[in-house]
Design an enzyme around this catalytic site. Structure first.
Site, PDB file in Angstrom:
ATOM      1  N   LYS A 130       0.904  -0.996   0.187  1.00  0.00           N
ATOM      2  CA  LYS A 130      -0.114   0.122   0.028  1.00  0.00           C
ATOM      3  C   LYS A 130       0.847   1.401  -0.094  1.00  0.00           C
ATOM      4  CE  LYS A 130      -4.386   0.830   0.318  1.00  0.00           C
ATOM      5  NZ  LYS A 130      -5.432   0.034  -0.206  1.00  0.00           N
ATOM      6  N   ASP A 170      -6.982   4.438  -4.344  1.00  0.00           N
ATOM      7  CA  ASP A 170      -7.674   4.312  -3.007  1.00  0.00           C
ATOM      8  C   ASP A 170      -8.336   5.744  -2.877  1.00  0.00           C
ATOM      9  OD1 ASP A 170      -7.763   2.295  -0.682  1.00  0.00           O
ATOM     10  OD2 ASP A 170      -7.388   4.433   0.211  1.00  0.00           O
TER      11      ASP A 170
HETATM   12  P1  NDP Z   1     -13.009   7.965  -2.461  1.00  0.00           P
HETATM   13  O1  NDP Z   1     -11.870   9.072  -2.480  1.00  0.00           O
HETATM   14  O2  NDP Z   1     -13.483   7.721  -3.969  1.00  0.00           O
HETATM   15  O3  NDP Z   1     -14.212   8.383  -1.801  1.00  0.00           O
HETATM   16  C1  NDP Z   1     -13.723   8.323  -0.075  1.00  0.00           C
HETATM   17  C2  NDP Z   1     -15.122   8.895   0.403  1.00  0.00           C
HETATM   18  O4  NDP Z   1     -15.226   8.610   1.833  1.00  0.00           O
HETATM   19  C3  NDP Z   1     -15.690  10.441   0.225  1.00  0.00           C
HETATM   20  O5  NDP Z   1     -16.990  10.410   0.404  1.00  0.00           O
HETATM   21  C4  NDP Z   1     -14.996  10.884   1.428  1.00  0.00           C
HETATM   22  O6  NDP Z   1     -15.585  12.036   1.929  1.00  0.00           O
HETATM   23  C5  NDP Z   1     -15.186   9.878   2.491  1.00  0.00           C
HETATM   24  N1  NDP Z   1     -13.989   9.871   3.515  1.00  0.00           N
HETATM   25  C6  NDP Z   1     -12.808   9.804   3.350  1.00  0.00           C
HETATM   26  N2  NDP Z   1     -11.857  10.192   4.308  1.00  0.00           N
HETATM   27  C7  NDP Z   1     -12.895  10.185   5.169  1.00  0.00           C
HETATM   28  C8  NDP Z   1     -12.602  10.785   6.687  1.00  0.00           C
HETATM   29  N3  NDP Z   1     -11.579  10.965   7.035  1.00  0.00           N
HETATM   30  N4  NDP Z   1     -13.750  10.890   7.352  1.00  0.00           N
HETATM   31  C9  NDP Z   1     -15.120  10.850   6.721  1.00  0.00           C
HETATM   32  N5  NDP Z   1     -15.370  10.553   5.424  1.00  0.00           N
HETATM   33  C10 NDP Z   1     -14.154  10.388   4.651  1.00  0.00           C
HETATM   34  O7  NDP Z   1     -12.290   6.733  -2.187  1.00  0.00           O
HETATM   35  P2  NDP Z   1     -12.941   5.317  -2.298  1.00  0.00           P
HETATM   36  O8  NDP Z   1     -14.317   5.097  -2.467  1.00  0.00           O
HETATM   37  O9  NDP Z   1     -11.933   4.662  -3.209  1.00  0.00           O
HETATM   38  O10 NDP Z   1     -12.586   4.258  -0.871  1.00  0.00           O
HETATM   39  C11 NDP Z   1     -13.590   4.322   0.109  1.00  0.00           C
HETATM   40  C12 NDP Z   1     -12.851   3.441   1.230  1.00  0.00           C
HETATM   41  O11 NDP Z   1     -12.924   1.986   0.379  1.00  0.00           O
HETATM   42  C13 NDP Z   1     -11.649   3.615   1.865  1.00  0.00           C
HETATM   43  O12 NDP Z   1     -11.456   2.845   2.910  1.00  0.00           O
HETATM   44  C14 NDP Z   1     -10.637   2.380   0.829  1.00  0.00           C
HETATM   45  O13 NDP Z   1      -9.645   2.047   1.503  1.00  0.00           O
HETATM   46  C15 NDP Z   1     -11.538   1.407   0.708  1.00  0.00           C
HETATM   47  N6  NDP Z   1     -11.462   0.634  -0.638  1.00  0.00           N
HETATM   48  C16 NDP Z   1     -11.049   1.167  -1.893  1.00  0.00           C
HETATM   49  C17 NDP Z   1     -11.195   0.510  -2.880  1.00  0.00           C
HETATM   50  C18 NDP Z   1     -11.139   0.888  -4.482  1.00  0.00           C
HETATM   51  O14 NDP Z   1     -11.011   0.102  -5.273  1.00  0.00           O
HETATM   52  N7  NDP Z   1     -11.187   2.039  -4.697  1.00  0.00           N
HETATM   53  C19 NDP Z   1     -10.905  -1.015  -2.743  1.00  0.00           C
HETATM   54  C20 NDP Z   1     -11.124  -1.715  -1.303  1.00  0.00           C
HETATM   55  C21 NDP Z   1     -11.289  -0.852  -0.370  1.00  0.00           C
HETATM   56  P3  NDP Z   1     -14.732  13.506   1.527  1.00  0.00           P
HETATM   57  O15 NDP Z   1     -15.140  13.645   0.217  1.00  0.00           O
HETATM   58  O16 NDP Z   1     -15.673  14.442   2.508  1.00  0.00           O
HETATM   59  O17 NDP Z   1     -13.317  13.317   2.002  1.00  0.00           O
HETATM   60  O1  2IT Z   2      -8.028  -1.320  -0.592  1.00  0.00           O
HETATM   61  C1  2IT Z   2      -7.684  -1.974  -1.739  1.00  0.00           C
HETATM   62  O2  2IT Z   2      -8.017  -3.170  -1.943  1.00  0.00           O
HETATM   63  C2  2IT Z   2      -7.540  -1.059  -2.901  1.00  0.00           C
HETATM   64  N1  2IT Z   2      -7.468   0.175  -2.559  1.00  0.00           N
HETATM   65  C3  2IT Z   2      -7.585  -1.658  -4.210  1.00  0.00           C
HETATM   66  C4  2IT Z   2      -6.270  -2.342  -4.589  1.00  0.00           C
HETATM   67  C5  2IT Z   2      -5.830  -2.607  -5.703  1.00  0.00           C
HETATM   68  O3  2IT Z   2      -4.672  -2.828  -6.154  1.00  0.00           O
HETATM   69  O4  2IT Z   2      -6.590  -2.655  -6.799  1.00  0.00           O
END
Ligand code: NDP
Ligand code: 2IT
Length: 449
Positions: A130, A170
């Site tokens: 990561k 992420d």
């Molecule tokens: P994005 O940046 O697209 O969206 C993040 C969302 O979460 C936004 O709505 C943001 O609000 C909110 N958020 C982030 N940080 C905080 C915080 N400290 N407090 C409150 N709200 C918060 O990210 P993703 O959708 O890609 O990721 C969301 C989650 O999913 C994370 O935990 C990530 O690790 C996990 N994840 C993502 C994957 C991927 O493929 N993208 C895969 C597996 C897991 P704001 O705009 O106000 O910050």
């Molecule tokens: O938390 C996760 O699994 C991710 N942000 C996606 C990682 C990836 O390599 O697609």
């Protein structure tokens, strides 16, 4: 509050906390896995002899670097970049990059540690890693984001490679950021090495379904948990936290499977729309116009915006945390259960605090931890790598079916493993043990490296 650890494992955990001071999220992620491992060491004594737990908790390599860039006023800015290459026993380091002001080593290590077991659960040949930076993309111009990404990749590129380390997105890193980073990697290396990043755009080596994969996958996992209890998503009232990539495609698949999503959020507040969230509007606001979720209320007079609100206070049957770590605490979990919530699947990484997890497990609701429920994103990254390696691109339905099969498989594996180790219905135990055993066996086979 915490579950007691086996004596030897407790000593290992205490040493880890002393060796990694101040990294609370990392401690939390490690403790949660170690709590499941007592029966594994009893069954596989060679894991203790080979010090697999001690080795798996120590990253193979950690890179911390300066990221200098200039903002639009030509002022020099300095951020800190990270890549933690945690474990490569079963494949290349694989895991996303997070750009968020809260990023520090403890967050990257917790995410990298979780990633090891998540990736193992997919059954695919991907190790755990990561990275990210304490850069805040909010309020930055496209040009500022580009200059930051180019500077970030100027250092990171020497540590990456198709056979070494393959990042993706992420929080704060999506198609735009990956594009700028891939462009800089290509320029620095003079190689069109598609497989060095995943989550790429469809026109330049990306895979269909990768954008949707984490959210869709989490809903497939939810569907399987409900099916195991003779239930389904049809007609269920759902609440999803966040409004980013994972939240949006969680909402989309929930709606496709007949559920009604009545709330979503961001770090400023909560939108409640009892008629059902208008997903086209959320996509336009968030994906196209990069606006805040508060603006939703301006388009729907019957929707309510709660500034600073807590999304878990909205009564629902199904909850899908999809924002960030520790966003759902013990009190929130009790509120959800008290309001009749029967199932929780985590699209985010470690969104529920240990106290919250205990509430869900004690209440015996269906609870799918992130490392199982959100594995669809990284699994589809591995499908993207397969397509890049064979210079092929697959259709949407074909790729989505593969994702569905992988998530159904993860549900089956975690269910069966929990049962085998005497914890029927406990997906935390199932995910931790199944992921750990796969990596541990490979580490034993590869010798002391
Ligand atoms: P994005 O940046 O697209 O969206 C993040 C969302 O979460 C936004 O709505 C943001 O609000 C909110 N958020 C982030 N940080 C905080 C915080 N400290 N407090 C409150 N709200 C918060 O990210 P993703 O959708 O890609 O990721 C969301 C989650 O999913 C994370 O935990 C990530 O690790 C996990 N994840 C993502 C994957 C991927 O493929 N993208 C895969 C597996 C897991 P704001 O705009 O106000 O910050
Ligand atoms: O938390 C996760 O699994 C991710 N942000 C996606 C990682 C990836 O390599 O697609």
């Amino acid at each position: 509050m915490a579950v007691a650890l086996d004596d030897k494992i407790e000593a290992t955990y205490r040493r880890l906390v002393a060796r990694n001071p101040g990294e609370e999220e990392f401690h939390q992620a490690v403790r949660e896995v170690l709590e499941s491992l007592g029966p594994v060491l009893a069954k596989y004594p060679q894991f203790a002899e080979q010090k697999i737990i001690e080795r798996i908790c120590e990253p193979e390599r950690q890179i911390i670097f300066r990221v200098p860039w200039q903002d639009d006023k030509c002022e020099v800015q300095i951020n800190r970049g990270f890549r933690v290459q945690f474990n490569s026993a079963i494949g290349v380091y694989k895991g996303g990059l997070r750009f968020h002001p809260s990023v520090y080593l403890g967050i990257i290590k917790f995410l990298g540690f979780e990633q090891i077991f998540k990736n193992a659960l997919t059954g695919m040949p991907i190790g755990g890693g990561k990275g990210g930076a304490d850069f805040d993309p909010k309020g930055k111009s496209d040009n500022e984001v580009m200059r930051f990404c180019q500077s970030f990749m100027t250092e990171l590129h020497r540590h990456l490679g198709e056979y070494t380390d393959v990042p993706a997105g992420d929080i704060g890193v999506g198609g735009r950021e990956l594009g700028y980073m891939f462009g800089q990697y290509k320029r620095l290396t003079n190689r069109y090495e598609s497989t060095v990043l995943t989550g790429k755009g469809i026109g330049w080596g990306g895979s269909l379904v990768r954008t949707e994969a984490t959210g869709y996958g989490a809903v497939y996992f939810m569907r399987e948990m409900l099916a195991a209890r003779g239930d389904s998503l049809d007609g269920k009232t759902c609440v999803v936290s966040g409004s980013g990539n994972v939240a949006i495609y969680t909402i989309e698949k929930l709606q496709q499977l007949g559920a009604k999503v009545i709330a979503c959020s961001d770090s400023n507040g909560v939108i409640v729309h009892n008629k059902g969230i208008d997903l086209d509007l959320v996509k336009r606001l968030k994906e196209v116009e990069r606006r805040r979720i508060a603006d939703y209320a301006g388009f729907h007079k019957d929707a309510e915006y709660l500034p600073g609100g807590n999304v878990w206070q909205v009564p629902c049957q199904v909850a899908m945390p999809s924002a960030t770590q520790n966003e759902l605490n013990g009190r929130d979990a009790r509120t959800l259960v008290g309001n009749g919530c029967i199932a929780v699947a985590e699209g985010a990484n470690m969104p529920t605090t240990p106290e919250g997890v205990k509430v869900f497990l004690d209440a015996k609701i269906a609870y799918g931890p992130g490392k199982a429920a959100n594995a669809g994103g990284v699994a589809t990254s591995a499908l993207e790598m397969q397509q890049n390696a064979s210079r092929d691109s697959w259709g949407f339905e074909y790729t989505e079916k593969k994702l569905d099969d992988i998530m159904t498989g993860i549900h089956r594996t975690t269910w069966e493993t929990a049962e085998e180790f005497g914890a029927r219905g406990n997906y935390v135990v199932g995910a931790n043990i199944a992921g750990f055993i796969r990596v541990a066996k490979a580490m034993v086979a590869l010798g002391l490296v």
